[in-house]
Design a protein around this motif. Sequence first.
Motif, PDB file in Angstrom:
ATOM      1  N   GLU A 172       0.822  -1.209   0.000  1.00 44.74           N
ATOM      2  CA  GLU A 172       0.000   0.000   0.000  1.00 44.74           C
ATOM      3  C   GLU A 172       0.854   1.257   0.000  1.00 44.74           C
ATOM      4  O   GLU A 172       0.458   2.283  -0.564  1.00 44.74           O
ATOM      5  N   LEU A 173       2.026   1.188   0.617  1.00 44.24           N
ATOM      6  CA  LEU A 173       2.938   2.335   0.636  1.00 44.24           C
ATOM      7  C   LEU A 173       3.777   2.421  -0.641  1.00 44.24           C
ATOM      8  O   LEU A 173       4.612   3.331  -0.763  1.00 44.24           O
ATOM      9  N   GLU A 174       3.583   1.465  -1.556  1.00 44.50           N
ATOM     10  CA  GLU A 174       4.284   1.423  -2.835  1.00 44.50           C
ATOM     11  C   GLU A 174       5.794   1.294  -2.662  1.00 44.50           C
ATOM     12  O   GLU A 174       6.572   1.836  -3.452  1.00 44.50           O
ATOM     13  N   ARG A 175       6.186   0.565  -1.657  1.00 45.52           N
ATOM     14  CA  ARG A 175       7.600   0.205  -1.493  1.00 45.52           C
ATOM     15  C   ARG A 175       7.753  -1.199  -2.076  1.00 45.52           C
ATOM     16  O   ARG A 175       7.689  -2.203  -1.367  1.00 45.52           O
ATOM     17  N   TRP A 176       7.939  -1.264  -3.369  1.00 45.41           N
ATOM     18  CA  TRP A 176       7.816  -2.519  -4.088  1.00 45.41           C
ATOM     19  C   TRP A 176       8.903  -3.530  -3.712  1.00 45.41           C
ATOM     20  O   TRP A 176       8.618  -4.729  -3.612  1.00 45.41           O
ATOM     21  N   ALA A 177      10.124  -3.081  -3.484  1.00 47.05           N
ATOM     22  CA  ALA A 177      11.203  -4.024  -3.145  1.00 47.05           C
ATOM     23  C   ALA A 177      10.950  -4.680  -1.788  1.00 47.05           C
ATOM     24  O   ALA A 177      11.111  -5.902  -1.630  1.00 47.05           O
ATOM     25  N   ASN A 178      10.543  -3.880  -0.799  1.00 46.83           N
ATOM     26  CA  ASN A 178      10.240  -4.447   0.520  1.00 46.83           C
ATOM     27  C   ASN A 178       9.017  -5.363   0.456  1.00 46.83           C
ATOM     28  O   ASN A 178       8.967  -6.399   1.133  1.00 46.83           O
ATOM     29  N   ALA A 179       8.023  -4.968  -0.349  1.00 47.06           N
ATOM     30  CA  ALA A 179       6.820  -5.790  -0.464  1.00 47.06           C
ATOM     31  C   ALA A 179       7.157  -7.156  -1.064  1.00 47.06           C
ATOM     32  O   ALA A 179       6.650  -8.184  -0.610  1.00 47.06           O
TER      33      ALA A 179
END
Length: 601
Positions: A172-179
């Motif tokens: 949801e926070l658009e932190r794609w690498a962490n997601a």
Amino acid sequence: MAQSSNAAGDSSHEHSESRKDHRTSASTSFTLEILQIIKEAQQQHGLRHGDYQRYRSYCSRRLRRIRKSLHFPQGSKHKVVSKKITNDMLVDIRYLHLPLFSAERAWGYFMQLKAEANTEHRKQFHMLSRLKKAVNHADDLAKLCGSTKCDARTKLEAQGYQAWMKGTLEFELERWANAIEFYTNSETIYSKLASAFTDETKDLYLQRVSEVAPNIRYCSFRIGDESAIKDLMRMRLESGQDAQLAHLDQLLSQTREKQAATLSNVTWRNRTVPVKNEQVRVFLLNLQESAKQVETAEGFDRKVSIIESLLKQCIDALQVLRDALQDDQNFKAALRGQTIEVRISNQHYLHSYLTYIRLTKTIERNLLLIENLKQYLPNKTIPDGKKVTKPQDLVRLYDIIIQNLNEIFNLAGIEDDMKLSNEVKTLIQSFKSFRTFYIALSYSMDKKWKESIALYEKVLHYIALALDGYNGLQSSGIFLNIQNEKMKIEELEKEASCMRDSCHASSILGNTGITEPVKTVSNKKLLMERLEQYFEDPSLVSKHPKLVTFPPEFEPIPCRPLFFDLALNHISFPSLDGKIEQKTGGIRELMKGWLWGGSKK
């Protein structure tokens, strides 16, 4: 009443789990089946229908009952005092339910706000705060399950649940690498758990793995992997669960938002209009790929699900355009059914185009439904477990198709398009012939031969009109293949002609039930006309016996003579003057009769 019934159901469910938890607490370590518990609660309390508010209320009620049964309140009536659960307090497995359902309650509130944030953007801040709170409760659950009082399965489930919740936050926070990192950890844990079981629990873990996989591919696409969109489309075609389909459709829509920036205009019926709204652009991109998806999809259910998903997106895009056209007077006049003589605006024309897409895609879906239902007609070999199709079901679908085709004539901006008008008129005649054919089939199944013959004649009339229309059209239609439709209507003509002749023969055979011709003739006579002949007539003991003709028929009778006295005109009567008394006298006779009286005669 509804709250009391819900509370009673929750209470019985709570008692059954409490008994199971007490049995578990007697062992050396606790086993908490986290995924199974939350899936059962979600299915039984609202999430089967997407009601997150109901699920959140259930979690609150369950937390209150658990705290009350454990004598672990959060403060008093006037003040809330948060209490942390430590490892030393784990003497009952229900202590692990507290952080689990606290996380579920916060997550349910997050999902509820996420649906409402589409129209109220301020709720996005509240939505993220609730999701962060759910992550905190998931961390507390993982710490408690990491103690020596829980077994290895509980620890792995808690870690997988924690990784999934954190991946949702990063997504949801658009932190794609962490997601991707958190989702991959969750996928790995649930895959290992699935390999350790062979019962229904394995399917539950594999279902969670299939839910996480699209999120991982979407994050890969946002990072820069262009091949991820193909994987998402493949997952969309292979998925067979409704919830998973909705999730994949949402991810595909978000993926195409990046591609929608390149779509600036659209051309329809020799007119090009700009596309300004982002949601309309995403829908038009989905429309370009929907035909290929339907062709490559295997199975009837998957094809229908793709078309219905596209129809849902089309309705949302139409609502966006309708909101933008609230001040357009021509648009309001078109909604009222008035004729528009001036050139309509680009947005209004785009609205007509999307309405045309909605109507044609609805026709395409109904044709798929019809082809599927035709396999189970009474004259076909029906597999076990399949319901027999009634002709009335096909008639209803053809009625919807004809109604959708008639609505195309009312679209603004295409009044002078004769090519489209001729094709639509021809298709209406064609589908009318199919509809009438199945109406006739339903009558023939009821052995109403006269009505069936008349309807089959009507079918042949519609077929003749449709063939004349197809001969005047080009080989490639606007939204249907003209050659295929012409072949179908020619096959229908042969079948309708055969069915008409069959009904005619059946009607003749149905009238030859009596073998003796003499009795057949006498049966037509009334009882009054055949008193000297004996015949066993069953109609004499029925409700309408054939006795006499009533009311009687009119018969000619002689008229009553009229008498006229004509002899009176030729008779002369004798004089009667001699027999009339002559009275003579004067005043004396008058006074005598008045004063002295007169003699009575």
